[in-house]
Enzyme design. Structure first.
Site, PDB file in Angstrom:
ATOM      1  CG  ASN A 188     -37.225  39.564 -14.242  1.00 52.65           C
ATOM      2  OD1 ASN A 188     -36.958  40.471 -15.040  1.00 52.65           O
ATOM      3  ND2 ASN A 188     -38.342  39.552 -13.566  1.00 52.65           N
TER       4      ASN A 188
ATOM      5  CB  CYS B 257     -43.313  41.671  -9.890  1.00 47.41           C
ATOM      6  SG  CYS B 257     -41.758  41.760  -9.047  1.00 47.41           S
TER       7      CYS B 257
END
Lengths: 384, 384
Positions: free
Chosen positions: A141, A326
């Protein structure tokens, strides 16, 4: 003043497709019935739900019955990991959901090469007689690097065969977190060779907090949430009917257009990359150039501070990421960039630019000009 | 032909309030950003999310920071139960989510009286030195009986004080599943005396698969899902921004109108009950008449087959439940009706009629006429 937005963070979140919202709408207001209720309108809702699961599964070459619908990729991943008790092999550049789920087990983190590629040889070397799960992401990612899942699947298959021949009963499963990728590259369970796959509606213009864990028939799952016994007892709780129907529409559309979209995004990304590298010869491109998500560009400007860049770009309506979005990542250096051995000075000046449906030729061309102006001014300021 | 629907199953599912959908809409299409992203529009989304949590918490007299947003009441309940390791006291008439979560622990099921009421004395008698959790529902989802939470809370407080005085360090928490009730009765953590509370957007005209676990500051939770560290590390996964904003609007509206709605539904329910009992003198009303959710009517017609009734009523567009709508319940006799000692012949002829916002005076009056006609014909058929 220019009010146009330049959204270059499709890997963090995608807008809901209006067609997806339209498909969900009736299930919010009118067909709101509990799919477990016995009367006809509720039975119709149940059928629509099961049909949506079937459609999602078909997109990845599976069957609806082999899907567990969850409230996000993180839950899907945790469901897979909680289903085994033995040793786990995964990579050090997985999403935090995988890293933290792995941390609940005896585990080995395989390290990538400098392009963020996990080799099947390193996975093979990490497998132990008590390994029950190998989990390698489809695409990273941060870097966009696409992993050689077929080769890794073969390694797992060979170990499974060895155990069967030796009369050992311990299972070994190969799971992949495919949160990133669907809609840009081929995601098909048989072609990838996986035994379990996590896919995520929220990253493919579908509803947020809707995901699925697909597993092959022989995979034994164990629930992390107990209750009414929905989803074959594997995930209790009233089903997310609207979300699952939205997921089906989003998945079909993403997969159906993946080929054209990959070409379109690849061309835009390459153009953006070329412009940036030409303007800033010291820029470092990370990830596997030829095995990368088409819309993904990871670029570092040594000596610059990426967090400053993000705020300078934000003032020009250009939205980009540094590292993963995140929460756990905040204020720390990316574990992915550390794992591929990027020097701290390079890592700290890294931007992740991820293109998607909001990236038109005109939009990217304007974004490139702003990026070049802002980064150029910043280089001048720090005297690079 | 009459196309009007008579929805008497609000305890199984509620339609989404259009105002809730309107509040969610911008977060689907435009403010779709990942709340963990660093740029201004994402920070605004984060603020809207935190503000929504604060608003939800305020409705129950709590603080936003003490909420964990989950993907449904089942998950909230499981999060609470997974956070303790010791013995659990709960009742035998809880929702399957509580029963199954309790089954993962050493547990004692307290039995209700014939009205489905759990006494604080029976909870007290079940508490052991190693009890770490007492979990009693706010209102029973089949009977509508409202439990004496304040009295039970006092029992737990006394035990907590005893342990503190004895220098014992084992915690004991009082959790309540308040999936049913908000919008009809007062749900306030201090007034109820609970240490932890599960509330459910999907049962109060909010979005499905959105719920929360509120806990008092001293309650120590442990995650069941690991990853990016969202929700103070207690529930990883990208936040459900749209759903949480919808939850806030739904909760405020439900709580703000609870008084008037309780009166309105109570009058409608009483009228419906009276008509049915007058027409069918053998009918049995279960649950605590004076301690019942205002919109709730549990009525049994001895000798009739409730499943048949449901299909006969469905043909007239009247939608009612028999027992709980939970999947696990299918084809088995309700554990609640068994627990209150209802004779099988009575239990098998039970309907749960739950009124709500779709229940207008006209709608309920027409529904009553259909119910009387259908049940009357069925009684004639079986010769009662």
């Amino acid at each position: 003043m220019n009010h146009e937005q330049y959204y270059l963070d499709h890997a963090a979140a995608t807008p809901l497709d209006e067609r997806v919202l339209e498909a969900m709408q009736p299930y919010f207001l009118h067909d709101f019935f509990n799919p477990s209720s016995p009367y006809a309108p509720a039975v119709k809702v149940r059928q629509a739900y099961e049909e949506a699961k079937q459609r999602i599964a078909q997109v990845i070459g599976g069957k609806g019955n082999d899907l567990v619908i969850t409230a996000g990729a993180t839950e899907s991943i945790n469901l897979m990991f909680a289903s085994i008790t033995g040793h786990v092999v995964t990579s050090s550049i997985e999403h935090h959901a995988v890293l933290e789920a792995a941390a609940q087990h005896d585990h080995t983190f395989v390290v990538p090469n400098e392009k963020g590629m996990i080799s099947s040889e390193s996975v093979k070397a990490a497998i132990r007689p008590d390994t029950e799960l190998v989990s390698i992401q489809l695409a990273n990612n941060e870097l966009g690097t696409i992993q050689p899942l077929r080769d890794i699947a073969e390694v797992v298959r060979v170990e499974r065969r060895r155990r069967a021949d030796a009369g050992e009963s311990r299972p070994i499963y190969f799971h992949s977190d495919a949160s990133q990728g669907l809609g840009q590259i081929d995601v098909h369970v048989a072609r990838l060779g996986v035994d379990a796959l996590t896919i995520n509606a929220g990253k493919m213009y579908g509803p947020k907090q809707v995901a699925a864990l697909w597993t092959d028939r022989f995979v034994r799952l164990a629930p992390i949430v107990y209750g009414g016994g929905q989803e074959r007892g594997l995930r209790s709780g009233t089903e997310n009917v609207a979300g699952t129907i939205g997921f089906a529409v989003a998945a079909e559309f993403a997969a159906g257009h993946a080929g054209g979209e990959a070409k379109r995004l690849g061309a835009l990304r390459d153009s953006l990359e070329k412009q940036l590298v030409t303007s800033f010869p010291t820029a470092v491109i990370s990830g596997a150039r030829k095995k990368r998500l088409p819309g993904h560009l990871h670029i570092s400007f040594p000596g610059l501070d990426a967090e400053r860049l993000i705020f300078l770009l934000e003032a020009q309506n250009v939205y980009v990421a540094t590292g993963s979005a995140c929460a756990a990542n905040k204020g720390t250096r990316s574990h992915v960039l550390t794992a591929i051995g990027l020097a701290p000075e390079v890592a700290d000046g890294s931007l992740r630019l991820t293109l998607g449906r909001l990236s038109t030729t005109k939009n990217i061309s304007a974004a490139a000009a702003i990026l070049i102006r802002v980064i150029g001014a910043e280089m001048e300021r720090v005297g690079r």
